[in-house]
Design a protein around this motif. Structure first.
Motif, short mmCIF file in Angstrom:
data_model
loop_
_atom_site.label_atom_id
_atom_site.label_comp_id
_atom_site.label_asym_id
_atom_site.label_seq_id
_atom_site.Cartn_x
_atom_site.Cartn_y
_atom_site.Cartn_z
N PHE A 858 -0.79 18.08 4.57
CA PHE A 858 -0.41 17.51 3.61
C PHE A 858 0.24 17.24 2.98
N SER A 859 1.21 15.40 2.08
CA SER A 859 2.15 15.87 1.15
C SER A 859 1.82 16.19 0.08
N LYS A 860 3.07 15.68 -0.93
CA LYS A 860 2.43 15.91 -1.86
C LYS A 860 1.88 14.71 -3.03
N ASN A 861 0.95 14.74 -3.75
CA ASN A 861 0.19 13.80 -4.21
C ASN A 861 1.73 12.23 -4.84
N GLN A 862 0.62 11.03 -4.99
CA GLN A 862 1.54 9.91 -4.65
C GLN A 862 2.58 9.58 -4.12
N ARG A 863 2.42 9.91 -2.12
CA ARG A 863 3.39 9.85 -1.85
C ARG A 863 2.47 9.11 -1.05
N SER A 864 3.50 7.86 0.10
CA SER A 864 3.00 7.01 0.56
C SER A 864 4.73 7.20 1.77
N LEU A 865 4.08 6.24 2.86
CA LEU A 865 4.89 6.42 4.63
C LEU A 865 6.27 5.19 4.06
N LYS A 866 6.22 4.14 2.80
CA LYS A 866 7.11 3.37 2.94
C LYS A 866 6.93 3.21 2.05
N ARG A 867 8.29 2.48 1.09
CA ARG A 867 8.43 2.62 -0.21
C ARG A 867 9.19 0.85 -0.10
N ASN A 868 9.17 0.44 -0.80
CA ASN A 868 9.87 -1.38 -0.82
C ASN A 868 10.47 -2.10 0.68
N GLY A 869 9.46 -1.69 1.94
CA GLY A 869 9.78 -2.00 3.10
C GLY A 869 10.70 -0.22 3.51
N LEU A 871 11.50 3.37 4.94
CA LEU A 871 10.80 4.54 5.25
C LEU A 871 10.81 5.33 4.07
N THR A 872 10.00 6.42 3.24
CA THR A 872 10.30 7.24 2.30
C THR A 872 10.75 8.46 3.49
N SER A 873 10.48 9.83 2.23
CA SER A 873 10.95 11.48 3.06
C SER A 873 9.53 11.69 4.10
N GLU A 874 8.58 10.94 3.49
CA GLU A 874 7.06 11.64 3.99
C GLU A 874 6.76 10.68 4.73
#
Length: 943
Positions: A858-869, A871-874
């Motif tokens: 599991f990733s850290k909390n408050q992380r998502s796959l995308k932000r502002n369209g 890809l995030t690091s996650e």
């Protein structure tokens, strides 16, 4: 799975460098790097069905897999076993044991030259097959040079279908083995063996004629002879059962003294020693010393120390009367009677013999013999050289009484309760012994316990005798003879049989006492290790309660007193591979956890522990010991010592304050602490090689170190690792750590070149005490890496070895400045790498293992796959954008195990935590499967 098998075939048959699932690759099993038994055990533990087809089965072979067979029976996992009666080699008792398992179909092929050897294990739709030369025998699975090929196949594979169909075709034609058929085979077996044994004995006598020294005795005799040229006394350290009495007799025969004296403290030792000497030496008159002995008529005298050690006996004999004196069990020589005798006589040569020179009475036996240790034959050496009877050790959980496990505070009533007696006898019967009858020794801690257990055993028809310090010598001798003759099954002892007793027939040892001393533990285990006719092995049953010092069990059996937690855990997980010879070790799951708990909770870095080994080493060496001495002799590990104080100078000042060891300036002390606390123990050799070579000449070049690593360590393409090591020595990495800030640089950089600090170099050349301490650190660290972290590839990090967070970054050559403070994972965007740390037993989420190479993370909390369209690091992790390095530990307070790289991120999806915040759940697949024993430890639930 099919793709995984295809990839493994490419690695196995086409390209050795092609990466694939290691578990599925073809593998040669030969008992060279690991015992074949370990692989068989692992497959049995994981299978859903098994088939064993072997020409021969022995009792030792069955006993070595008893624990696994018990688990399979409990889960009702079916198995088929086929063997043959060719040459009557298969042992009836082995077949009888297998018949006790209702889940096994057992058949025997008669009147056929049946030589097939194959082991088949189904796990789901995957089959693992082992075909080659190994029968189900103790030697074949542990020490014989064997060739077996292990391959994996889907259920539709041609090789699998051909072999299994071939087996089934044969198996279905043969009736199941019944008790009646087994009894008939047993009769034929005994007739055959009786004839065969007589033939064998006649050939042996005709060929050999004379008893000769074994390989280790030969070396010991050479060493004694060499030492005798310059010294008049010597000490032999020889594990119980390795033939030290024969060794002394061989030497006496060689020296041929006119008068010889043999001293012992027990009558039975004396009588057997005399018999040994009479077998080897025919032309001397020998007598046991008594009041009316005429010494003039006797050449070799055998005397009890309790008699001859008295002044009134000594005064009758001239001081130089004996040319050669032997003192058996010489660790008792601190006693007044021994001192009287040793100080009185002046022989040309004095030989002391002991299995346990490490004493608790603080007497310096090494000094007594002027530190002249002629030879050491420790337990491990003896097992390796096949001087002792192999043992099968079973660590068994003791019973629960009123919801609590047996411990040091348990009452007598609990120790001898009906429930516990039933538990002991049930396990004794299940694990059994070699041969037709049990000749057992049971060790308990209380006299009352021994006496009451005798009564309880007798009530159940188990003939036994309790022997304590209150028992007379005559009663002891009588009980021993009854045990040897099979009139009783057990002697129940309270410490009196720790040493000085020889009962070779003992084939089962039961330990029912808390482990307070590694010395006493190994003495008691050793009571069963003497070789004896028709004794292929001895069974050791260790009933493990909730004892405070359970950690001493791996310490004692392994003969490794380092208190190094990594080693202790490894031994519990994989002791069979770590102990030489045919012996095997297995702990049940609960006892395994109890010992892990004991190891985890115990602080070994105490003054008491360090001082104990320091004093002992000082006696052995005749000088102040240094860190490498502790490591070299398997004493408390230097890494444990340096957790007590940050450098060895402080240790010396505490333990030997009155000795002027030397002095260190404040700057020298700073350098010493830097190397001791940050670079010790080393997990790779590069830093210490750089330091060692730079101290020969101030400036070194990377090219020179590359050549040394290639030539001496067979390590190639090491430039990146060398440069990373230089950065650590020059304090260019981890600079923000508070633990680093206080230290001075050991290396300096001038443009692209590094050189050792001029100040450090000057101190090293001018202060001999500083030089000794630095050289000692270098020597220890190099030896530590070679033994525990030997590098075998271009990487300087080893699969399934332990690392702190900082060491993880360090050995992956990652320049991260907050190694200790890093949270669950860190992303290195520039090099497209992620390093993750998983604590499997302590998490808000379910870090679930699906298999040994697939698990949830599991990733850290408050992380998502995308932000502002974007890809995030996650999100990039989910898309397999990064190379991912994985470290896993079970609980807080432990180091992490390096699990290698992720082969593929199988899935990644956003989920919500209890607070409604998003995080990402991943399913990761490792390139390399986690080792079975380590995997079992990580997933085992202690609750």
């Amino acid at each position: 799975m099919i793709n995984d098998i295809m990839n493994s075939l490419k690695t196995s048959l086409i390209d050795n460098n092609f990466e694939s699932n290691e578990d599925l690759q073809h593998k040669l099993l030969s008992n060279e790097s690991e015992k074949i038994l370990s692989v068989i055990r692992e497959e049995l533990n994981l299978c859903d069905e098994f088939i064993i087809s072997v020409a021969f089965i022995t009792e030792g072979g069955v006993v070595s897999i008893l624990e696994e067979l018990k688990k399979l029976a409990k889960k009702n996992i079916k198995g088929k076993i086929l063997t043959g009666d060719y040459l009557n080699f298969t042992e009836p008792k082995a077949l009888k044991r297998l018949l006790e398992f209702p889940n096994i179909e057992l058949k025997i092929l008669s009147n056929e030259d049946f030589h097939a050897k194959g082991y088949f294990f189904r796990r789901g739709s995957l089959w693992n097959i082992i075909i080659g030369s190994s029968n189900l025998t103790q030697k074949a699975l542990t020490t014989n040079f064997e060739w077996n090929l292990k391959i994996s196949s889907s259920e539709n594979g041609k090789i699998l279908k051909d072999t299994v169909d071939n087996f089934k075709k044969l198996f279905e034609k043969i009736p199941l083995l019944t008790i009646e058929k087994l009894e008939e085979y047993d009769k034929n077996y005994k007739l055959f063996k009786k004839y065969f044994k007589n033939e064998k004995v006649e050939k042996y006598i005709e060929k050999e004629g004379e008893i000769i020294p074994n390989s280790m005795q030969e070396k010991a005799l050479e060493s004694i002879s060499s030492l005798r040229a310059e010294e008049n006394k010597a000490l032999i350290i020889s594990a119980t059962g390795t033939g030290k009495t024969f060794l002394s007799a061989f030497d006496v025969r060689k020296v041929n003294p006119k008068k010889m004296l043999f001293i012992a403290h027990r009558k039975n030792i004396l009588e057997k020693a005399k018999l040994t000497f009479e077998i080897l030496i025919k032309d001397k008159k020998m007598e046991i010393y008594k009041e009316d002995i005429n010494l003039e008529e006797v050449d070799y005298v055998f005397a009890m120390i309790q008699t001859l050690g008295k002044d009134r006996h000594l005064e009758k004999i001239p001081k130089d009367y004996f040319d050669y004196i032997i003192i058996d069990e010489v660790h008792h020589s601190g006693a007044k009677t021994y001192q009287n005798l040793i100080e009185y006589f002046t022989p040309k040569f004095l030989l002391g013999m002991t299995a346990t020179p490490e004493r608790t009475d603080n007497f310096d036996i090494y000094k007594l013999f002027d530190y002249n240790i002629a030879y050491e034959i420790r337990l491990y050496d003896a097992l390796r050289e096949n001087l002792l009877c192999p043992f099968h050790y079973f660590g068994i959980t003791d019973i629960l009484v009123d919801g609590k496990y047996i411990d040091e505070k348990s009452t007598i009533n609990n120790l001898v309760s009906e429930e516990r007696v039933s538990h002991i006898l049930e396990k004794s019967k299940f694990y059994g012994s070699c041969g037709e009858k049990i000749h057992g020794l049971i060790f308990v801690s209380k006299i009352e316990e021994a006496k009451k257990l005798e009564i309880k055993f007798l009530e159940r028809g188990i003939l036994s005798r309790a022997l304590t310090g209150e028992t007379s010598d005559e009663e002891r001798e009588k009980a021993i003879k009854e045990l040897e003759q099979g009139k009783i099954e057990y002697i129940i002892s309270v410490d009196i049989f720790n040493e000085g007793i020889d009962i070779p027939c003992v084939n089962q040892v039961i330990l029912l006492r808390p482990t307070e001393s590694a010395i006493v533990y190994i003495q008691q285990l050793g009571r069963g290790l003497r070789k004896f006719k028709n004794k292929e092995f001895v069974v050791i049953l260790d009933f493990i309660g909730n004892y405070e010092k359970n950690f001493l069990i791996p310490t004692a059996i392994s003969q490794n007193n380092s208190f190094h937690k990594d080693f202790m855990k490894s031994f519990i997980l994989n002791g069979t591979n770590l102990i030489p010879g045919e012996s095997t070790i297995v702990f049940d799951e609960i006892s395994k956890e109890k010992i892990f708990e004991s190891i985890g909770e115990t602080n070994f870095s105490t003054r008491k522990n360090i001082e104990h080994d320091f004093n002992l080493l000082e006696k052995q060496l005749g000088r102040i010991p240094y860190l490498y001495d502790f490591f070299n002799r398997n004493m408390i590990d230097p890494s444990v010592i340096l957790k007590f104080k940050k450098d060895y100078d402080d240790i010396l000042k505490i333990l030997r304050p009155k000795i002027n060891h030397g002095t260190l300036s404040e700057i020298e002390k700073n350098y010493l602490k830097f190397l001791s606390s940050i670079f010790t123990p080393g997990k790779r050799i590069h830093e210490m090689i750089l330091l060692r070579e730079s101290l020969k000449k101030e400036q070194i070049f990377v090219e020179e170190i590359e050549k040394i690593l290639e030539k001496d360590y067979l390590l190639f393409n090491q430039r990146d690792n060398i440069e990373n090591a230089l950065k650590h020595l020059a304090k260019e990495i981890f600079t923000s750590l508070s633990t680093i800030k206080e230290f001075n640089k050991i290396f300096e950089r001038e443009k692209e070149n590094y050189y050792i600090s001029k100040e450090f170099f000057k101190f090293y050349k001018e202060n001999n005490y500083f030089k000794i301490l630095i050289d000692d650190l270098i020597k220890y660290n190099l030896a530590y890496v070679e033994k525990n972290y030997k590098q075998s590839s271009q990487k300087t990090i080893e699969l399934h070895k332990e690392y702190t967070k900082q060491e993880a970054f360090w050995n992956l050559n990652l320049d991260y400045n907050n190694g200790y403070q890093v949270s669950g994972y860190t992303v290195f965007e520039e090099i497209k790498k992620v390093i993750i740390f998983v604590t499997s037993a302590v998490t808000s989420y379910d870090n679930k293992f699906e298999s040994r190479n697939i698990f949830s993370w599991f990733s850290k909390n408050q992380r998502s796959l995308k932000r502002n369209g974007k890809l995030t690091s996650e999100g990039k992790i989910a898309e397999n954008y990064y190379e991912i390095e994985v470290f896993i530990k079970k609980e807080n307070g432990e180091n992490f195990y390096y699990m290698g790289q992720v082969e593929k991120v199988l899935s990644g999806e956003e989920i919500f935590n209890e607070e409604g915040k998003t995080l990402v759940e991943y399913k990761l697949k490792l390139k390399n499967s986690i080792k079975k024993d380590l995997f079992d430890y990580l997933i085992h639930d202690t609750n």
